[in-house]
Design a protein around this motif. Sequence first.
Motif, PDB file in Angstrom:
ATOM      1  N   ILE A   7       2.083  -1.225   0.557  1.00 38.44           N
ATOM      2  CA  ILE A   7       0.683  -1.578   0.309  1.00 38.44           C
ATOM      3  C   ILE A   7       0.606  -2.713  -0.707  1.00 38.44           C
ATOM      4  O   ILE A   7      -0.178  -3.651  -0.536  1.00 38.44           O
ATOM      5  CB  ILE A   7      -0.126  -0.342  -0.134  1.00 38.44           C
ATOM      6  N   ALA A   8       1.438  -2.675  -1.753  1.00 35.74           N
ATOM      7  CA  ALA A   8       1.463  -3.749  -2.750  1.00 35.74           C
ATOM      8  C   ALA A   8       1.832  -5.080  -2.096  1.00 35.74           C
ATOM      9  O   ALA A   8       1.240  -6.121  -2.410  1.00 35.74           O
ATOM     10  CB  ALA A   8       2.433  -3.417  -3.872  1.00 35.74           C
ATOM     11  N   ALA A   9       2.789  -5.060  -1.181  1.00 42.03           N
ATOM     12  CA  ALA A   9       3.185  -6.287  -0.481  1.00 42.03           C
ATOM     13  C   ALA A   9       2.051  -6.805   0.394  1.00 42.03           C
ATOM     14  O   ALA A   9       1.826  -8.028   0.485  1.00 42.03           O
ATOM     15  CB  ALA A   9       4.436  -6.036   0.361  1.00 42.03           C
ATOM     16  N   ARG A  10       1.324  -5.900   1.028  1.00 37.66           N
ATOM     17  CA  ARG A  10       0.177  -6.315   1.862  1.00 37.66           C
ATOM     18  C   ARG A  10      -0.925  -6.914   1.005  1.00 37.66           C
ATOM     19  O   ARG A  10      -1.607  -7.847   1.423  1.00 37.66           O
ATOM     20  CB  ARG A  10      -0.320  -5.122   2.675  1.00 37.66           C
ATOM     21  N   ILE A  11      -1.098  -6.399  -0.207  1.00 36.77           N
ATOM     22  CA  ILE A  11      -2.083  -6.970  -1.132  1.00 36.77           C
ATOM     23  C   ILE A  11      -1.612  -8.353  -1.582  1.00 36.77           C
ATOM     24  O   ILE A  11      -2.374  -9.321  -1.552  1.00 36.77           O
ATOM     25  CB  ILE A  11      -2.308  -6.035  -2.339  1.00 36.77           C
TER      26      ILE A  11
END
Length: 72
Positions: A7-11
């Motif tokens: 999720i952090a990478a997608r953000i």
Amino acid sequence: MRVANDIAARIASGELAPGTRLLAEPALAAYYGVAYHTIRGAMRVLRERGLIETIHGRGTFVRDPLPPSPES
């Protein structure tokens, strides 16, 4: 950590832009194929990193503005 990092990478990539509402935790658990408590832990990690905020009765959102990246 795999879920939190994904999720952090997608953000970071902009796929999940500031202000975007995340799926509800049960839906995220189904999406990632993990237990509900795993999602709860991932959300806690993301909140601690300052990437998301949860607003009671509304949902969980990507923070706007995002904290500065470590590279800045």
